[in-house]
Design a protein around this motif. Structure first.
Motif, PDB file in Angstrom:
ATOM      1  N   UNK B  87      -9.628 -51.380  90.061  1.00  0.00           N
ATOM      2  CA  UNK B  87      -9.257 -51.788  88.705  1.00  0.00           C
ATOM      3  C   UNK B  87      -7.962 -52.593  88.684  1.00  0.00           C
ATOM      4  N   UNK B  88      -7.418 -52.918  89.851  1.00  0.00           N
ATOM      5  CA  UNK B  88      -6.183 -53.694  89.906  1.00  0.00           C
ATOM      6  C   UNK B  88      -6.216 -54.491  91.208  1.00  0.00           C
ATOM      7  N   UNK B  89      -5.725 -55.731  91.189  1.00  0.00           N
ATOM      8  CA  UNK B  89      -5.693 -56.502  92.438  1.00  0.00           C
ATOM      9  C   UNK B  89      -4.790 -55.818  93.471  1.00  0.00           C
ATOM     10  N   UNK B  90      -5.057 -56.063  94.752  1.00  0.00           N
ATOM     11  CA  UNK B  90      -4.273 -55.401  95.795  1.00  0.00           C
ATOM     12  C   UNK B  90      -2.823 -55.862  95.813  1.00  0.00           C
ATOM     13  N   UNK B  91      -1.941 -54.969  96.258  1.00  0.00           N
ATOM     14  CA  UNK B  91      -0.544 -55.327  96.509  1.00  0.00           C
ATOM     15  C   UNK B  91      -0.486 -56.112  97.829  1.00  0.00           C
ATOM     16  N   UNK B  92       0.650 -56.747  98.129  1.00  0.00           N
ATOM     17  CA  UNK B  92       0.746 -57.441  99.417  1.00  0.00           C
ATOM     18  C   UNK B  92       0.533 -56.479 100.589  1.00  0.00           C
ATOM     19  N   UNK B  93       0.056 -57.023 101.705  1.00  0.00           N
ATOM     20  CA  UNK B  93      -0.199 -56.245 102.922  1.00  0.00           C
ATOM     21  C   UNK B  93       1.037 -55.425 103.329  1.00  0.00           C
ATOM     22  N   UNK B  94       0.825 -54.163 103.613  1.00  0.00           N
ATOM     23  CA  UNK B  94       1.900 -53.234 103.978  1.00  0.00           C
ATOM     24  C   UNK B  94       2.556 -53.653 105.313  1.00  0.00           C
ATOM     25  N   UNK B  95       3.822 -54.028 105.236  1.00  0.00           N
ATOM     26  CA  UNK B  95       4.520 -54.559 106.418  1.00  0.00           C
ATOM     27  C   UNK B  95       4.778 -53.467 107.462  1.00  0.00           C
ATOM     28  N   UNK B  96       4.957 -52.243 107.005  1.00  0.00           N
ATOM     29  CA  UNK B  96       5.169 -51.139 107.960  1.00  0.00           C
ATOM     30  C   UNK B  96       3.930 -50.988 108.838  1.00  0.00           C
ATOM     31  N   UNK B  97       2.759 -51.047 108.204  1.00  0.00           N
ATOM     32  CA  UNK B  97       1.503 -50.915 108.955  1.00  0.00           C
ATOM     33  C   UNK B  97       1.342 -52.082 109.919  1.00  0.00           C
ATOM     34  N   UNK B  98       1.692 -53.276 109.440  1.00  0.00           N
ATOM     35  CA  UNK B  98       1.553 -54.460 110.296  1.00  0.00           C
ATOM     36  C   UNK B  98       2.447 -54.345 111.523  1.00  0.00           C
ATOM     37  N   UNK B  99       3.658 -53.839 111.339  1.00  0.00           N
ATOM     38  CA  UNK B  99       4.569 -53.684 112.480  1.00  0.00           C
ATOM     39  C   UNK B  99       4.007 -52.710 113.520  1.00  0.00           C
ATOM     40  N   UNK B 100       3.369 -51.640 113.041  1.00  0.00           N
ATOM     41  CA  UNK B 100       2.793 -50.680 113.992  1.00  0.00           C
ATOM     42  C   UNK B 100       1.690 -51.360 114.812  1.00  0.00           C
ATOM     43  N   UNK B 101       0.841 -52.110 114.116  1.00  0.00           N
ATOM     44  CA  UNK B 101      -0.267 -52.779 114.807  1.00  0.00           C
ATOM     45  C   UNK B 101       0.274 -53.833 115.786  1.00  0.00           C
ATOM     46  N   UNK B 102       1.288 -54.567 115.349  1.00  0.00           N
ATOM     47  CA  UNK B 102       1.878 -55.584 116.241  1.00  0.00           C
ATOM     48  C   UNK B 102       2.508 -54.919 117.470  1.00  0.00           C
ATOM     49  N   UNK B 103       3.120 -53.750 117.254  1.00  0.00           N
ATOM     50  CA  UNK B 103       3.726 -53.038 118.388  1.00  0.00           C
ATOM     51  C   UNK B 103       2.660 -52.652 119.412  1.00  0.00           C
ATOM     52  N   UNK B 104       1.539 -52.140 118.921  1.00  0.00           N
ATOM     53  CA  UNK B 104       0.455 -51.762 119.831  1.00  0.00           C
ATOM     54  C   UNK B 104      -0.092 -53.000 120.539  1.00  0.00           C
ATOM     55  N   UNK B 105      -0.183 -54.099 119.786  1.00  0.00           N
ATOM     56  CA  UNK B 105      -0.637 -55.355 120.392  1.00  0.00           C
ATOM     57  C   UNK B 105       0.317 -55.778 121.513  1.00  0.00           C
ATOM     58  N   UNK B 106       1.590 -55.560 121.276  1.00  0.00           N
ATOM     59  CA  UNK B 106       2.599 -55.945 122.270  1.00  0.00           C
ATOM     60  C   UNK B 106       2.462 -55.081 123.526  1.00  0.00           C
TER      61      UNK B 106
END
Lengths: 410, 614
Positions: B87-106
């Protein structure tokens, strides 16, 4: 866009440490969007791409929906909005589609309810609506009524749908339902409210109704659509499906989903109550002013020469005492002032406090329980249809199209 | 069945989905808290329908979900919002989550995507209120320390938890999820399980993933030569992965055998179902007797093959039944398993007669409302025809024990289109470079063994423990590693086994108790009762006082004197050797409130005093 690549080019993308293949989509701010074979899009610097071939990106196939000519006729007048929107794979943006086929494709169930013809009036986002387009819309609807449509569907963006519905309520006398419909979730998503709203609106257009209404979700569930009178409806939420609410009155009906049973309340205006009539003149030199504490009275001068001003006042219908002298001057010079309330709910009464009595003394008309935007649209229409100030003042205080209720029921 | 996986050409890859332990969800500001259904504060319902992709295609998997119009119900909570409700458009992508994923990618040596685009993946089984799952490709092309290739890591939103059938709970929807996809580089069931374990270790090493059953799910992609790619969804237990692979290989091998047998026999599938409703009006089978419609189809020369087991508990008939169920029917009957389920031999004979079936043929029946029967029959015919091809490409779900059932066709790229409500996110080289790589748990274990002298198993437990950071902090503030380990691990495990709710104990409280022990205010012998008191909700001071009340030196001396006096004969008999047993008695009496060393010292004096006086 890129000067090197065309949408649909097959490209190889070489980044430090890996390379991948996909289809070039577009470039924005130096970043190229590439659709990988997995379906994911990624953004990469355009320099990292090299063309490996070109693919035939076939235009999406359009299927003509067969229409049943034995069914009653509904005319769709489209102005835009997300009800039949599609996603543009080049830009990723949602765009509106307006042909009857597009709407029937987007809502396949419609074809079993009626035979549809479509008038594509314009292709705008509803925030770009103007009184001039209201006039075109009124003429188009009137023509469709005259040519025998059982009901009219107006597809419209939701932002200003309530303004347009109010405008049509004053401009057209209709013996058939004129149903505004839109959607709050774009049609490209499986959860879009366009199907339910569209189906319920079509059923309303075939119902025993004879007035201008808005048909949208009644609750957050897919259980029923509410039928709102065009002069009492307001968008009360930025994003919810049930954003549209009737203010200060009961809804005039509902349509269950998916069974599509229409029920109308006793105060609904019935089909065939009048002959079609068009009065499409509007006075555009009208404005609405939202009063706030400390507002500089000098601001009012910006509307010098305006024929009518709706004030959205505080509480019972007030604005600061400092404003009154300027209002009196402008009213004396021929501007009609109509007081409405920011409360939205309830009736204006300028006879309780001194400020109110002073406003009345300055020439302000009590807007009764009219919604501010509806009062604005009405003022445009009234001033477009009479040159007599006295008559205009009288009309503003009278109920013309359900915009004023006689009693404030509990 | 013993199988030579190399000869069979087994190729497998895995996709691991792990919930991230972020403060907020991926596209809204709700907490990532799992709730009980009883805590719900409301519900609503919706219908979903398949939409065409931006290319005008309809996804095959989505299309199949649309065979029935289903109403989906959703439970809401005071921890969910309008975004979960669609019922509401999404908020911007969660940066904390992105950092975790980038860390694992690293950690996996991957290349980050320069600009991340969020996509919508069509999912219309009701588990996403919007009808799609938001997902973004974050990095590509990496390698695990063990050598397995990682193709991609994605950041996705978790789906709603299914309570039953078409009823969902929204608490889980939108929790960030990392999806790690390996290349199809594994060739034995064991290798698949080992790789999954290794990825699990890396994920846990970040300290930023959720723990517990259901927070990690493995999807396995399997094929054998001549077979087909099959994706098995939702394997939750790591230990079952190898078995799932074995059973899938077994299924594919069996389906290929059936294919060869069908061809050899010259088998075929009839196209037109026959109405046999009237044959069962007096049936003892309740399903058949009450059915508005019963349709039958003859599968020529299929006898014995429909009922043949292809993996434990599963037959070709089960596969056909899964396909039929997509139309809403409960299942099917086939003559390989009849007479049974209340269907008599006479009824089978009549059925076969009505369809002109020979003993070489198999007849399949479905019973339900007419429209559902028609739909189910088309599905059965479709699946029967697929038997001639061998193994269909499918998405399957795991059943208890490791066998699988058909879910839907493998989805294609047509189910992905851009999420236009979320801005793209640029990952600058500076951002990627600044991410700190966490110590891998395998390395932590080695360090604990070497630096702290912990035994391997204890070191492993400690390294995987949620209390790991507190444990290391305690050591840094001067607590001996062995004591810290007992406080943060071994003793808690013992208490937990005895039924104490040790999860209620706060790390900080344990640390305070350890400091008291370190300064000699509390004896380390009292650790277990103190921790029990903490679990009961007492503060560290309260816990120490009630579990180990302070005993003054005078009190201690009088206790020892009394005990020694009571056991004077024993002491005279044993001499200094009596110290040990009497020590135990004293320690029991003072309930560990006094350091054993002090007790020992006073006790020795008292004993030598007794001995001197004899």
């Amino acid at each position: 866009m890129s000067t090197t690549f065309e949408t649909g080019d097959l490209v190889r993308c070489t980044l430090q440490g890996c390379s991948c293949e996909g289809t070039y989509i577009t470039t924005r701010d130096g970043m190229a969007t590439v659709k990988l074979t997995s379906g994911y899009n990624i953004g990469v610097p355009e320099e990292s791409l090299s063309k490996t071939g070109s693919s035939e990106m076939a235009e999406p196939q359009e299927v003509e929906i067969a229409q049943d000519t034995t069914l009653p006729k509904i005319s769709i007048v489209s102005t835009g909005g997300t009800i039949a929107s599609k996603i543009d794979y080049r830009t990723g943006a949602v765009t509106s589609q307006f042909r009857a086929t597009d709407i029937l494709n987007a809502i396949p169930g419609l074809a079993s309810l009626a035979e549809f013809s479509a008038v594509q009036l314009c292709n705008i986002l509803s925030e770009n609506m103007t009184p001039a387009i209201w006039q075109q819309l009124a003429r188009a609807i009137y023509d469709e009524i005259r040519s025998g449509a059982q009901g009219i569907l107006v597809t419209h963006g939701t932002d200003t749908m309530a303004y347009s519905a109010a405008a049509m309520s004053f401009m057209i006398k209709t013996p058939v339902p004129v149903v505004f419909v839109g959607s709050q979730r774009s049609a490209d998503r499986p959860s879009s409210d366009n199907v339910m709203n569209g189906m319920c609106a079509a059923k309303t257009a075939l119902s025993d109704l004879g007035e201008v209404v808005v048909v949208m979700h009644g609750t957050t569930s897919d259980d029923f659509c509410a039928i709102h009178r065009g002069t009492r409806v307001r968008k009360m939420h930025t994003s919810r499906r049930d954003a549209f609410q009737t203010i200060g009155d009961g809804i005039i009906g509902s349509v269950t989903y998916p069974s599509l049973d229409v029920s109308l309340s006793s105060h609904a205006v019935k089909r065939g109550n009048c002959e079609p009539r068009l009065k499409d003149k509007l006075e555009e030199k009208c404005a609405i002013i939202w009063y706030y504490p400390g507002m500089d009275p000098a601001l009012l001068s910006a509307w010098n020469g305006y024929k009518g001003i709706v004030l959205a006042g505080t509480g019972l219908g007030h604005c600061g005492t400092d404003m009154i002298a300027r209002i009196r001057e402008m009213a004396a010079a021929g501007t009609i002032f109509v007081m409405t309330s920011q409360c939205l709910h309830g009736r204006v009464c300028d006879r309780v406090y001194d400020t109110g009595r002073d406003l009345l003394g300055a020439g302000v008309i009590e807007g009764e329980d009219m919604l501010p935007e509806v009062a604005l649209v009405k003022l445009m229409w009234v001033l477009g249809n009479t040159s007599s100030l006295a008559e205009a003042r009288l009309m503003m205080a009278q109920n013309l199209a359900g915009e004023i209720t006689r009693r404030s029921s509990v | 069945m013993t199988l030579d996986y190399q000869k069979l050409g087994l190729i497998a890859g895995i996709e691991i989905h792990q919930q991230l332990n972020t403060k907020e969800k991926l596209f809204c500001r709700c907490p990532t808290t799992i709730r009980e259904a009883e805590e719900s504060n409301g519900e609503f319902f919706r219908y979903l329908r398949a939409t065409k992709s931006e290319m005008g295609e309809l996804d095959r998997a989505a299309e199949e979900e649309m065979m029935q119009v289903r109403q989906f119900r959703y439970l809401t909570y005071d921890t969910t919002c309008l975004v979960e409700n669609d019922e509401e458009p999404p908020a911007p992508l969660n940066e904390e989550a992105l950092d975790i994923v980038l860390t694992i990618a690293k950690v996996c040596g991957m290349t980050p995507v320069p600009e991340i685009h969020t996509m919508r993946k069509l999912v219309i089984d009701g588990s996403n209120t919007s009808g799609f799952q938001r997902t973004a490709l974050v990095a590509m092309n990496g390698t695990l320390p063990g050598g397995a290739g990682i193709e991609t890591v994605c950041l996705e939103e978790e789906a709603a938890q299914r309570i039953e059938d078409t009823f969902f709970s929204l608490d889980r929807l939108g929790i960030p999820l990392i999806e790690i996809t390996t290349s199809p580089c594994m060739h034995t069931p064991e290798a698949v399980q080992e790789t999954a374990a290794q990825i699990g270790m890396i994920l846990r090493s970040t300290g930023k993933v959720k723990r517990g059953l259901g927070t990690i799910r493995q999807d396995i992609n399997i094929s054998i030569r001549e077979g087909a790619r099959v994706e098995i969804k939702g394997v939750q237990e790591l230990d079952l992965i190898a078995e799932v692979v074995r059973r899938e290989v077994c299924r594919q091998v069996s389906l290929l055998d059936i294919r060869d047998e069908l061809k050899k026999r010259g088998a075929s599938v009839e196209k037109n179902p026959v109405d046999v409703t009237s044959l069962f009006t007096g049936s003892k089978s309740r399903v058949l007797k009450s059915a508005p419609k019963i349709l039958a189809i003859r599968l020529n020369k299929f006898a014995g093959l429909v009922g043949r087991e292809i993996q434990p508990g599963r037959r070709l008939g089960s596969e056909m039944s899964d396909y039929a169920k997509k139309c809403g029917v409960g299942g099917l009957f086939h003559t390989d398993e009849l007479p049974a389920y209340g269907v008599t031999e006479d009824e089978v004979t009549n059925l076969k007669k009505a369809l002109d079936a020979t003993p070489d043929d198999c007849v399949i029946i479905v019973a339900d409302k007419p429209q559902r029967c028609q739909c189910a029959m088309q599905q059965i015919i479709r699946r029967a025809e697929m038997a001639f091809e061998g193994v269909p490409k499918e998405t399957r779900k795991m059943l208890e024990g490791g066998s699988t059932a058909y879910m839907r066709p493998l989805p294609g790229a047509a189910r992905m289109y851009p999420e236009t409500d979320v801005f793209q996110v640029r990952v600058t080289p500076e951002r990627f470079a600044s991410l700190e790589i966490p110590e891998m748990i395998d390395d932590t274990i080695a360090r604990y063994m070497q630096e702290f002298g912990l035994a391997r198993e204890v070191a492993r437990q400690m390294a995987y423990s949620e209390r790991r950071n507190a444990f290391e902090e305690a050591i840094n503030s001067g607590i001996k590693p062995a004591l810290a380990e007992r406080a943060f691990n071994s003793t808690l495990r013992e208490l937990s086994r005895e039924g104490t709710s040790v999860h209620r104990i706060d790390d900080e409280d344990i640390k305070q108790v350890l400091m008291l022990i370190n300064t000699g205010e509390v004896a380390k012998e009292a650790l277990s009762p103190i921790l029990t008191a903490l679990a009961e909700g007492k503060t560290p001071t309260e816990a120490c006082e009630c579990a180990a009340p302070k005993v003054s030196e005078e009190e201690l001396a009088s206790i020892i004197n009394r005990i020694v006096a009571e056991r004077a004969d024993f002491i005279k008999e044993r001499g200094n050797a009596a110290t040990g047993p009497i020590m135990g008695v004293v320690m029991k009496e003072v309930r560990g409130s006094v350091d054993g060393k002090i007790v020992n010292q006073i006790l020795r004096e008292a004993i030598s005093h007794v001995l001197k006086n004899t």
